[in-house]
Design a protein around this motif. Structure first.
Motif, PDB file in Angstrom:
ATOM      1  N   GLY A   1       0.755  -1.254   0.000  1.00  0.00           N
ATOM      2  CA  GLY A   1       0.000   0.000   0.000  1.00  0.00           C
ATOM      3  C   GLY A   1       0.780   1.295   0.000  1.00  0.00           C
ATOM      4  N   HIS A   2       2.072   1.275   0.358  1.00  0.00           N
ATOM      5  CA  HIS A   2       2.696   2.565   0.716  1.00  0.00           C
ATOM      6  C   HIS A   2       2.948   3.519  -0.438  1.00  0.00           C
ATOM      7  N   HIS A   3       2.860   3.013  -1.692  1.00  0.00           N
ATOM      8  CA  HIS A   3       2.979   3.941  -2.835  1.00  0.00           C
ATOM      9  C   HIS A   3       1.646   4.590  -3.194  1.00  0.00           C
TER      10      HIS A   3
ATOM     11  N   TRP B   1      10.401   0.774   6.428  1.00  0.00           N
ATOM     12  CA  TRP B   1      11.754   0.294   6.092  1.00  0.00           C
ATOM     13  C   TRP B   1      11.772  -0.452   4.751  1.00  0.00           C
ATOM     14  N   ASP B   2      10.681  -0.383   3.993  1.00  0.00           N
ATOM     15  CA  ASP B   2      10.715  -0.879   2.611  1.00  0.00           C
ATOM     16  C   ASP B   2      11.830  -0.124   1.873  1.00  0.00           C
ATOM     17  N   VAL B   3      12.476  -0.797   0.913  1.00  0.00           N
ATOM     18  CA  VAL B   3      13.619  -0.169   0.228  1.00  0.00           C
ATOM     19  C   VAL B   3      13.188   0.996  -0.667  1.00  0.00           C
ATOM     20  N   HIS B   4      11.899   1.023  -1.016  1.00  0.00           N
ATOM     21  CA  HIS B   4      11.373   2.133  -1.818  1.00  0.00           C
ATOM     22  C   HIS B   4      10.761   3.184  -0.890  1.00  0.00           C
ATOM     23  N   HIS B   5      10.861   4.436  -1.291  1.00  0.00           N
ATOM     24  CA  HIS B   5      10.260   5.482  -0.464  1.00  0.00           C
ATOM     25  C   HIS B   5       8.739   5.349  -0.455  1.00  0.00           C
TER      26      HIS B   5
ATOM     27  N   PHE C   1      10.521  -6.060   2.644  1.00  0.00           N
ATOM     28  CA  PHE C   1      11.773  -6.789   2.870  1.00  0.00           C
ATOM     29  C   PHE C   1      12.609  -6.790   1.585  1.00  0.00           C
ATOM     30  N   ASP C   2      12.427  -5.725   0.787  1.00  0.00           N
ATOM     31  CA  ASP C   2      13.143  -5.627  -0.480  1.00  0.00           C
ATOM     32  C   ASP C   2      14.471  -4.885  -0.363  1.00  0.00           C
ATOM     33  N   ALA C   3      14.844  -4.471   0.860  1.00  0.00           N
ATOM     34  CA  ALA C   3      16.222  -4.013   1.082  1.00  0.00           C
ATOM     35  C   ALA C   3      17.144  -5.218   1.322  1.00  0.00           C
TER      36      ALA C   3
ATOM     37  N   GLU D   1       4.604  -4.673   3.241  1.00  0.00           N
ATOM     38  CA  GLU D   1       4.715  -3.931   1.985  1.00  0.00           C
ATOM     39  C   GLU D   1       5.381  -4.840   0.947  1.00  0.00           C
ATOM     40  N   GLY D   2       6.608  -4.500   0.487  1.00  0.00           N
ATOM     41  CA  GLY D   2       7.243  -5.280  -0.580  1.00  0.00           C
ATOM     42  C   GLY D   2       8.148  -6.388  -0.071  1.00  0.00           C
ATOM     43  N   GLY D   3       8.990  -6.890  -1.000  1.00  0.00           N
ATOM     44  CA  GLY D   3       9.863  -8.032  -0.708  1.00  0.00           C
ATOM     45  C   GLY D   3       9.622  -9.066  -1.788  1.00  0.00           C
ATOM     46  N   TYR D   4      10.609  -9.275  -2.694  1.00  0.00           N
ATOM     47  CA  TYR D   4      10.332  -9.992  -3.938  1.00  0.00           C
ATOM     48  C   TYR D   4      11.190 -11.227  -4.170  1.00  0.00           C
ATOM     49  N   ASN D   5      12.154 -11.494  -3.290  1.00  0.00           N
ATOM     50  CA  ASN D   5      12.761 -12.821  -3.236  1.00  0.00           C
ATOM     51  C   ASN D   5      11.959 -13.557  -2.174  1.00  0.00           C
TER      52      ASN D   5
HETATM   53 ZN   LIG Z   1       9.432  -1.763  -2.013  1.00  0.00          ZN
END
Ligand SMILES: [Zn+2]
Length: 348
Positions: free
Chosen positions: A131-133, A169-173, A256-258, A297-301
């Motif tokens: 959701g954060h975007h 703390w998602d890697v994207h702003h 968890f995409d960082a 939020e994200g995380g793609y591996n």
């Molecule tokens: Zn992200």
């Protein structure tokens, strides 16, 4: 204290489809695929849900969504899902995406409510789409509704809270969350993100506006950043901000995409780094007796996502994982943290 995890079968039916020709494809699929939830729930099943009680989420009501989005946005998302029309080049939908998005927002709001009324001391909302975007009037970057914003506004307007802290703390702003709360001092928004990078926002000079001036904290980090910066900033910036802002609820907008194995970004956080970040927030929340919730939020591996999330949930439940940062705190942390901590906005 009890821990709750809100989840939904609806997350699996949001079919983002074949993505074979796209540079961000993961095994030929759209990176934001149902496999993310399958991997997370398999890992949690294996760990007996870490003692958390899983609960099926309800869909968000229009009243919940309208705190973060205008009616025109709800109408646009409903129409796009009905016709399977992409909301942007990355944000593809099918008719079942609407229910998935409504459960993602509704689960986050239910989590906030359970934390506010004492039903749970900690918990998580593990749904997709993320959701954060999502801005008030715009779906983008895989996100339809801004789940964490809906949760924070539910806590404020239904549960009566005055101060909510969101750590993204998602890697994207988290451009959408920042925009929704830019002028609102009832929410302190802190983001650690790779920069310059998608979606292009998140400069350190963006600190909120009007009454919210000073309550937006952006930490843009260079590609290649790892535990030394991410864990260091969580321990030496986020934790002191919790003490200064005194939130009544902490929500982690947790991508968890960082992770060093993530295919979409170029940061180097390890499994243990995520555990250390979660532990730092857990300690800060405990010191302030503040309930703590995690919104996915994200995380793609998908394997890195499932492992890192499970470690984080273990730490948030007060069960030490024994994992930690792979690096000492980066010396640049002090230079980032000191001027932010000196801002008058937090000296209350
Ligand atoms: Zn992200």
């Amino acid at each position: 204290m009890k821990g709750l995890i809100f989840r939904s079968e609806a997350s699996l039916a949001h079919d983002t489809g074949d993505h074979r020709d796209h540079p961000e494809a993961v095994n030929g699929d759209h990176p934001e695929s149902a496999q993310r939830i399958v991997a997370i729930e398999a890992e949690l099943d294996r760990l007996d849900w870490l003692g958390y009680e899983p609960r099926a989420s309800a869909t968000a009501t229009d009243a919940m969504l309208l705190r973060a989005h205008p009616q025109s946005h709800l109408d646009r998302v409903r129409a796009a899902c009905a016709k399977s029309e992409p909301l942007d080049s990355d944000t593809v939908v099918v008719p079942a995406s609407l229910a998935a998005a409504l459960h993602a927002a509704g689960g986050a709001a239910a989590l906030a409510e359970a934390l506010c009324d004492g039903t749970a001391g900690f918990g998580a909302s593990l749904h997709r789409p993320p959701g954060h975007h999502a801005e008030a009037e715009r779906a983008m970057g895989f996100c339809l509704f801004n789940n964490v914003a809906v949760a924070a506004l539910h806590a404020i307007e239904v549960c009566g809270l005055e101060r909510v802290l969101i750590l993204d703390w998602d890697v994207h702003h988290g451009n959408g969350t920042e925009a929704i709360f830019a002028s609102d001092p009832r929410v302190c928004f802190i983001s650690l993100h790779q920069h310059p990078f998608y979606p292009g926002t998140g400069s350190a000079s963006d600190q909120g506006e009007r009454e919210g001036s000073g309550y937006t904290v952006n930490c843009p980090l260079p590609a290649g950043s790892g535990d030394g910066l991410f864990v260091g900033l969580t321990e030496q910036l986020v934790a002191p901000l919790v003490a200064l802002y005194r939130p009544q609820l902490i929500l982690i907008s947790a991508g968890f995409d960082a992770h060093r194995d993530d295919p979409l970004a170029q940061c180097n956080v390890t499994d243990g780094g995520f555990a250390a970040m979660a532990r730092a927030v857990y300690v800060a929340a405990g010191n302030a007796s503040t309930p703590l919730g995690l919104v996915l939020e994200g995380g793609y591996n998908v394997d890195a996502l499932a492992r890192s999330l499970a470690l984080s949930l273990s730490e948030l439940a007060g069960m030490p994982t024994g994992k930690g940062s792979s690096e000492p705190i980066d010396p640049r942390v002090v230079g980032v943290a000191a001027p932010i901590l000196a801002r008058r906005a937090f000296a209350t």
